[in-house]
Design a protein around this motif. Structure first.
Motif, PDB file in Angstrom:
ATOM      1  N   LEU A 123       0.802  -1.222   0.000  1.00  0.00           N
ATOM      2  CA  LEU A 123       0.000   0.000   0.000  1.00  0.00           C
ATOM      3  C   LEU A 123       0.832   1.267   0.000  1.00  0.00           C
ATOM      4  CD1 LEU A 123      -2.748  -0.830   2.660  1.00  0.00           C
ATOM      5  CD2 LEU A 123      -2.901  -1.005   0.186  1.00  0.00           C
ATOM      6  N   LYS A 124       0.201   2.327  -0.498  1.00  0.00           N
ATOM      7  CA  LYS A 124       0.724   3.683  -0.350  1.00  0.00           C
ATOM      8  C   LYS A 124      -0.036   4.288   0.821  1.00  0.00           C
ATOM      9  CE  LYS A 124       1.586   6.238  -3.893  1.00  0.00           C
ATOM     10  NZ  LYS A 124       1.404   7.048  -5.120  1.00  0.00           N
ATOM     11  N   VAL A 125       0.672   4.487   1.921  1.00  0.00           N
ATOM     12  CA  VAL A 125       0.066   4.991   3.143  1.00  0.00           C
ATOM     13  C   VAL A 125       0.616   6.382   3.421  1.00  0.00           C
ATOM     14  CG1 VAL A 125      -0.200   4.610   5.636  1.00  0.00           C
ATOM     15  CG2 VAL A 125      -0.170   2.658   4.068  1.00  0.00           C
ATOM     16  N   MET A 178       6.843  15.073   2.756  1.00  0.00           N
ATOM     17  CA  MET A 178       6.160  16.117   2.007  1.00  0.00           C
ATOM     18  C   MET A 178       5.876  17.262   2.974  1.00  0.00           C
ATOM     19  SD  MET A 178       2.584  15.619  -0.101  1.00  0.00           S
ATOM     20  CE  MET A 178       3.251  14.342  -1.144  1.00  0.00           C
ATOM     21  N   ILE A 179       6.325  18.451   2.629  1.00  0.00           N
ATOM     22  CA  ILE A 179       6.059  19.634   3.435  1.00  0.00           C
ATOM     23  C   ILE A 179       5.182  20.558   2.602  1.00  0.00           C
ATOM     24  CG2 ILE A 179       7.042  21.607   4.646  1.00  0.00           C
ATOM     25  CD1 ILE A 179       9.665  19.973   4.834  1.00  0.00           C
ATOM     26  N   LEU A 180       4.028  20.881   3.128  1.00  0.00           N
ATOM     27  CA  LEU A 180       3.076  21.722   2.419  1.00  0.00           C
ATOM     28  C   LEU A 180       2.778  22.955   3.253  1.00  0.00           C
ATOM     29  CD1 LEU A 180       0.645  18.854   1.385  1.00  0.00           C
ATOM     30  CD2 LEU A 180       2.465  19.849   0.002  1.00  0.00           C
ATOM     31  N   CYS A 211      -5.912  16.544   2.396  1.00  0.00           N
ATOM     32  CA  CYS A 211      -6.848  15.903   1.464  1.00  0.00           C
ATOM     33  C   CYS A 211      -6.384  16.067   0.014  1.00  0.00           C
ATOM     34  CB  CYS A 211      -8.255  16.463   1.648  1.00  0.00           C
ATOM     35  SG  CYS A 211      -9.019  15.918   3.186  1.00  0.00           S
ATOM     36  N   GLN A 212      -5.834  17.225  -0.328  1.00  0.00           N
ATOM     37  CA  GLN A 212      -5.298  17.424  -1.683  1.00  0.00           C
ATOM     38  C   GLN A 212      -4.110  16.499  -1.933  1.00  0.00           C
ATOM     39  OE1 GLN A 212      -4.314  21.520  -2.483  1.00  0.00           O
ATOM     40  NE2 GLN A 212      -6.420  22.213  -2.168  1.00  0.00           N
ATOM     41  N   GLN A 218      -3.722  13.756  -4.925  1.00  0.00           N
ATOM     42  CA  GLN A 218      -2.666  13.899  -5.934  1.00  0.00           C
ATOM     43  C   GLN A 218      -1.686  12.734  -5.946  1.00  0.00           C
ATOM     44  OE1 GLN A 218      -1.012  17.752  -5.053  1.00  0.00           O
ATOM     45  NE2 GLN A 218      -2.739  18.834  -5.976  1.00  0.00           N
ATOM     46  N   THR A 219      -1.443  12.131  -4.802  1.00  0.00           N
ATOM     47  CA  THR A 219      -0.482  11.022  -4.734  1.00  0.00           C
ATOM     48  C   THR A 219      -1.141   9.652  -4.862  1.00  0.00           C
ATOM     49  OG1 THR A 219      -0.587  10.961  -2.315  1.00  0.00           O
ATOM     50  CG2 THR A 219       1.146  12.342  -3.312  1.00  0.00           C
TER      51      THR A 219
END
Length: 176
Positions: free
Chosen positions: A25-27, A115-117, A126-127, A131-132
């Protein structure tokens, strides 16, 4: 006693070739400075290890764990900071935040990306999930009461309603 699992069509999955090639999985785990989010990461590494960790002896690659941190707009700024100073502070804080988390992931042999947003944490998480193409989102629960949750809003509640994948909300352990 050996455990045997039977899939939906009655095949013993403990001995089939398909059990060796389970989908990884991608978690995504959302983390911030709170101990609750770090507990959520620990929970995910412990309970989802079968679908995330690599298996070097069989050559099977593991899943992907994405650690996401969202800097709220302007939350790290003081009145005298310039924009580059704000971004520098945010980067240092995020790097310090990721260091112990990445050590945990390495110890469990889980392939990890960070990932730094910047923005509203609820919306940005949620975005990022969308996207990923994340398979599962794990977030911690701060245990806000109903009044605080109504006024401040809850990231976990928002994600549960708006994320495009299943979500696990990990409550902190009860203090004894």
């Amino acid at each position: 006693m050996e455990e045997t699992y039977v899939d939906a069509v009655g095949v013993d999955t403990a001995t089939t070739e398909s059990s060796k090639n389970k989908k990884k999985l991608k978690v995504m785990v959302a983390i911030d400075e709170s101990k609750d989010s770090f507990y959520a990461l620990e929970w995910a590494l412990e309970h989802l290890k079968d679908v995330m960790s690599a298996e070097p002896e069989t050559g099977q690659e593991g899943g992907l764990l994405t650690l996401v941190h969202v800097n709220p707009s302007g939350a790290t700024a003081s009145a005298t900071d310039s924009v580059p100073e704000i971004m520098k502070k945010a980067g240092v804080q995020s790097t310090n935040l990721f260091s112990p988390a990445l050590e945990l992931c390495r110890a469990k042999m889980v392939k990890t990306e960070t990932m730094i947003l910047k923005g509203d944490p609820k919306e940005m998480i949620c975005q990022a999930v969308e996207q990923t193409h994340t398979d599962l989102l794990v977030v911690g629960s701060r245990g806000l009461g109903m009044v605080k949750r109504a006024f401040l809003g809850s990231v976990s509640d928002y994600c549960a309603q708006h994320a495009t994948c299943p979500i696990i909300i990990v409550r902190p352990p009860r203090e004894t």
